[in-house]
Design a protein around this motif. Sequence first.
Motif, PDB file in Angstrom:
ATOM      1  N   LEU A 501       0.826  -1.209   0.000  1.00 32.61           N
ATOM      2  CA  LEU A 501       0.000   0.000   0.000  1.00 32.61           C
ATOM      3  C   LEU A 501       0.859   1.258   0.000  1.00 32.61           C
ATOM      4  O   LEU A 501       0.538   2.260  -0.654  1.00 32.61           O
ATOM      5  CB  LEU A 501      -0.935  -0.003   1.210  1.00 32.61           C
ATOM      6  CG  LEU A 501      -1.994  -1.116   1.233  1.00 32.61           C
ATOM      7  CD1 LEU A 501      -2.783  -1.067   2.540  1.00 32.61           C
ATOM      8  CD2 LEU A 501      -2.936  -1.001   0.039  1.00 32.61           C
ATOM      9  N   GLU A 502       1.969   1.203   0.715  1.00 30.04           N
ATOM     10  CA  GLU A 502       2.888   2.349   0.766  1.00 30.04           C
ATOM     11  C   GLU A 502       3.495   2.617  -0.612  1.00 30.04           C
ATOM     12  O   GLU A 502       3.570   3.767  -1.057  1.00 30.04           O
ATOM     13  CB  GLU A 502       3.999   2.071   1.781  1.00 30.04           C
ATOM     14  CG  GLU A 502       5.060   3.151   1.878  1.00 30.04           C
ATOM     15  CD  GLU A 502       6.216   2.726   2.762  1.00 30.04           C
ATOM     16  OE1 GLU A 502       7.339   3.201   2.526  1.00 30.04           O
ATOM     17  OE2 GLU A 502       6.004   1.905   3.680  1.00 30.04           O
ATOM     18  N   LEU A 534      -7.779  -2.605  -2.363  1.00 31.11           N
ATOM     19  CA  LEU A 534      -7.367  -1.712  -3.451  1.00 31.11           C
ATOM     20  C   LEU A 534      -8.563  -1.155  -4.214  1.00 31.11           C
ATOM     21  O   LEU A 534      -8.525  -0.005  -4.693  1.00 31.11           O
ATOM     22  CB  LEU A 534      -6.429  -2.449  -4.405  1.00 31.11           C
ATOM     23  CG  LEU A 534      -5.086  -2.903  -3.815  1.00 31.11           C
ATOM     24  CD1 LEU A 534      -4.222  -3.530  -4.892  1.00 31.11           C
ATOM     25  CD2 LEU A 534      -4.357  -1.742  -3.161  1.00 31.11           C
ATOM     26  N   LYS A 535      -9.623  -1.909  -4.340  1.00 32.24           N
ATOM     27  CA  LYS A 535     -10.828  -1.397  -5.005  1.00 32.24           C
ATOM     28  C   LYS A 535     -11.387  -0.193  -4.257  1.00 32.24           C
ATOM     29  O   LYS A 535     -11.882   0.764  -4.871  1.00 32.24           O
ATOM     30  CB  LYS A 535     -11.884  -2.502  -5.096  1.00 32.24           C
ATOM     31  CG  LYS A 535     -11.629  -3.542  -6.169  1.00 32.24           C
ATOM     32  CD  LYS A 535     -12.745  -4.579  -6.180  1.00 32.24           C
ATOM     33  CE  LYS A 535     -12.526  -5.617  -7.272  1.00 32.24           C
ATOM     34  NZ  LYS A 535     -13.599  -6.656  -7.269  1.00 32.24           N
ATOM     35  N   GLU A 536     -11.299  -0.237  -2.945  1.00 32.72           N
ATOM     36  CA  GLU A 536     -11.786   0.870  -2.126  1.00 32.72           C
ATOM     37  C   GLU A 536     -10.873   2.080  -2.265  1.00 32.72           C
ATOM     38  O   GLU A 536     -11.350   3.219  -2.360  1.00 32.72           O
ATOM     39  CB  GLU A 536     -11.858   0.422  -0.666  1.00 32.72           C
ATOM     40  CG  GLU A 536     -12.274   1.506   0.312  1.00 32.72           C
ATOM     41  CD  GLU A 536     -13.706   1.969   0.113  1.00 32.72           C
ATOM     42  OE1 GLU A 536     -13.996   3.135   0.443  1.00 32.72           O
ATOM     43  OE2 GLU A 536     -14.529   1.166  -0.390  1.00 32.72           O
ATOM     44  N   ARG A 537      -9.576   1.846  -2.319  1.00 38.82           N
ATOM     45  CA  ARG A 537      -8.611   2.955  -2.358  1.00 38.82           C
ATOM     46  C   ARG A 537      -8.474   3.568  -3.742  1.00 38.82           C
ATOM     47  O   ARG A 537      -8.185   4.769  -3.854  1.00 38.82           O
ATOM     48  CB  ARG A 537      -7.236   2.465  -1.882  1.00 38.82           C
ATOM     49  CG  ARG A 537      -7.190   2.136  -0.393  1.00 38.82           C
ATOM     50  CD  ARG A 537      -5.760   1.989   0.061  1.00 38.82           C
ATOM     51  NE  ARG A 537      -5.699   1.795   1.502  1.00 38.82           N
ATOM     52  CZ  ARG A 537      -4.717   2.232   2.282  1.00 38.82           C
ATOM     53  NH1 ARG A 537      -3.708   2.912   1.722  1.00 38.82           N
ATOM     54  NH2 ARG A 537      -4.723   2.014   3.567  1.00 38.82           N
ATOM     55  N   PRO A 558       6.064 -21.269  -3.180  1.00 43.72           N
ATOM     56  CA  PRO A 558       4.686 -21.063  -2.728  1.00 43.72           C
ATOM     57  C   PRO A 558       4.626 -19.974  -1.672  1.00 43.72           C
ATOM     58  O   PRO A 558       5.598 -19.710  -0.973  1.00 43.72           O
ATOM     59  CB  PRO A 558       4.286 -22.425  -2.158  1.00 43.72           C
ATOM     60  CG  PRO A 558       5.570 -23.144  -1.896  1.00 43.72           C
ATOM     61  CD  PRO A 558       6.542 -22.633  -2.894  1.00 43.72           C
ATOM     62  N   GLY A 559       3.473 -19.340  -1.577  1.00 46.07           N
ATOM     63  CA  GLY A 559       3.303 -18.245  -0.633  1.00 46.07           C
ATOM     64  C   GLY A 559       3.692 -16.897  -1.188  1.00 46.07           C
ATOM     65  O   GLY A 559       3.381 -15.860  -0.603  1.00 46.07           O
ATOM     66  N   THR A 560       4.365 -16.872  -2.348  1.00 49.88           N
ATOM     67  CA  THR A 560       4.773 -15.610  -2.967  1.00 49.88           C
ATOM     68  C   THR A 560       3.554 -14.899  -3.562  1.00 49.88           C
ATOM     69  O   THR A 560       2.642 -15.525  -4.076  1.00 49.88           O
ATOM     70  CB  THR A 560       5.810 -15.865  -4.070  1.00 49.88           C
ATOM     71  OG1 THR A 560       6.967 -16.481  -3.503  1.00 49.88           O
ATOM     72  CG2 THR A 560       6.236 -14.568  -4.747  1.00 49.88           C
ATOM     73  N   TRP A 561       3.555 -13.596  -3.492  1.00 48.74           N
ATOM     74  CA  TRP A 561       2.556 -12.798  -4.197  1.00 48.74           C
ATOM     75  C   TRP A 561       3.201 -11.489  -4.615  1.00 48.74           C
ATOM     76  O   TRP A 561       4.316 -11.173  -4.182  1.00 48.74           O
ATOM     77  CB  TRP A 561       1.304 -12.555  -3.344  1.00 48.74           C
ATOM     78  CG  TRP A 561       1.480 -11.683  -2.128  1.00 48.74           C
ATOM     79  CD1 TRP A 561       1.991 -12.047  -0.924  1.00 48.74           C
ATOM     80  CD2 TRP A 561       1.130 -10.293  -2.012  1.00 48.74           C
ATOM     81  NE1 TRP A 561       1.997 -10.990  -0.048  1.00 48.74           N
ATOM     82  CE2 TRP A 561       1.457  -9.899  -0.685  1.00 48.74           C
ATOM     83  CE3 TRP A 561       0.568  -9.361  -2.876  1.00 48.74           C
ATOM     84  CZ2 TRP A 561       1.246  -8.595  -0.227  1.00 48.74           C
ATOM     85  CZ3 TRP A 561       0.339  -8.068  -2.413  1.00 48.74           C
ATOM     86  CH2 TRP A 561       0.678  -7.699  -1.091  1.00 48.74           C
ATOM     87  N   GLY A 562       2.535 -10.750  -5.472  1.00 44.58           N
ATOM     88  CA  GLY A 562       3.152  -9.525  -5.964  1.00 44.58           C
ATOM     89  C   GLY A 562       2.133  -8.508  -6.416  1.00 44.58           C
ATOM     90  O   GLY A 562       0.945  -8.817  -6.596  1.00 44.58           O
ATOM     91  N   VAL A 563       2.609  -7.295  -6.605  1.00 44.59           N
ATOM     92  CA  VAL A 563       1.776  -6.232  -7.153  1.00 44.59           C
ATOM     93  C   VAL A 563       2.596  -5.457  -8.171  1.00 44.59           C
ATOM     94  O   VAL A 563       3.728  -5.055  -7.910  1.00 44.59           O
ATOM     95  CB  VAL A 563       1.234  -5.295  -6.050  1.00 44.59           C
ATOM     96  CG1 VAL A 563       2.354  -4.661  -5.238  1.00 44.59           C
ATOM     97  CG2 VAL A 563       0.333  -4.218  -6.651  1.00 44.59           C
TER      98      VAL A 563
END
Length: 568
Positions: A501-502, A534-537, A558-563
Amino acid sequence: MDEPLRKSFVAGVERVSAWADLLNAINVYPIADGDTGRNLSISLSPLRFAGKNRNQLVRQLLMAARGNSGNIATQFFAVLCGLDSLHSLKGAVQEGNIRAWKAVNEPRRGTMLSVFDALEHSLARYEFFPDSKSAARILHFLEEAVRQTQNELPKLKQAGVVDAGALGMYIFFEAFLYTLAGCGHSCRPVTEVFKNSLSIVSSFQETAETGYCIDFVIKTAAVPEELAEIAGRRDSAVMIHEGDLYKIHVHTDNKEEMKAQISKLGDVLRWEDDDLSKQVRDFQVALPKSPLHIMTDAAGSLTRDDAKRYGFTLLNSYLNVGEKSLPETCFHPDELYIAMRNGVKVSTSQVSVYERHQSYAGALAQFENVLYLCVGSVYTGNYQAATDWKKEHDAQNHFKIIDTGAASGRLGTIVLSTVQYLARTGDMDKTIAFAKSASARCEEYLFLEKLEYLAASGRLSKPNAFFGDLLKMKPVISPRPEGAKKVGMTRNPSEQIDMALEKLSASLARESEAIIMLEYSDNLGQIKTVQEILKERYPLADIILQPLSLTSGAHMGPGTWGVAFMKM
């Protein structure tokens, strides 16, 4: 198996894989479901390891076989892969052809079976010497067999195309024979050889289909008649076996009922199913013509479904999970991450220069102008391979290449935004300029659960991984043009979300129009929660969920995620 033979098998498989999208595009028989290229790529992939233990290779072919075309082809190649030298080619082709015809419940001419017949006939008539003249003579027979498929199957004549499976076998054997002859680069573009038979006429309409296309492998001591009865009363049935393993391909209206019935007979080792109604609907969707075709690498957190929906080309990279090796987009993510959590050895590999060159040639043969949004040159040799090929084969500058400096979601975001920009503007030059700008502006942050997988893949020293995991620290990585950079550490999922988010707030305002890609591994539920935040922000942003590129997943675990994100 001698080395020329081994190389010839590999060349054949790689060429089929490079032309798979074209095979999908003309696949109308027996059903217009657009999957022959995919099925042959998966089914023949074990032949990349031709020359190794034959019994193991035959088992892998049986396990890999997908679809009507793939199951028939693997019966033929289960014999052919046992060749020790060229001297036994004629006998192997004859035996393989017999097995291929026997595998099908209702064999038909006008399919790949006709190509196998033509190959057997040509070898009986002419002795094959490993030279270009001999190869061309045999290929003439195969070419005519492919052309005749339109006359032998009314549905093909109605659609105005040749049979996709037959064409796939021609593509294989052109590479196979010319490589044996020492002139592997003599292969002609398929679009040149069959130029009037590779576009479905606008008047062709497939009738609606219901049910499922099923492939399963069962280990059983059951009387074969029980399995033969199941296959014999189904459409498009193929049954093959090796030892106590039976492989069946069928179409059925009730997949759950069939699975329950099969499970009573033995251990189901592999089960794959496709929804025929969905495949036919997707196949009938015609994309508008465009002045520019986009291709990219599978390392970009994009799927085959994305490529079909938006009309771009995905170039392969390979994923090796235990003994199984396939293009990464042919794996289901669950299969990778379950294997990794169970300690199965996992690795990745790039395709050969030959397959890459075939892919570039194939794209330019089908589209007037191609834009290749290439994975960052710091990560693979793809950019260099493409520029080398362009210098030799693209004097008129129809093949445009951009080193995006990106991988994973950043590459996927660049591609999707570029595809959408092209659809809006229809302007080639502006689209290329947009892609360059997007490559510079797009950001990505990847959040890892553990360091041990990076260590196992050689991306991190094992002592560092041990101490990082011991301290329960979770690294944050940003793939950039100069390489993947560690940009922070977190202690738990909450801190990961806070950091994401930052990073987003530093680049995007609430009213920003942006594309935000959330990538997941085996944690879709968790990432859906992030999506809601994120939809809200960012109410004006296009927020999409995508499976993390399995190339990245194989290294990060496994357990990895990204943006990945970019202001539009």
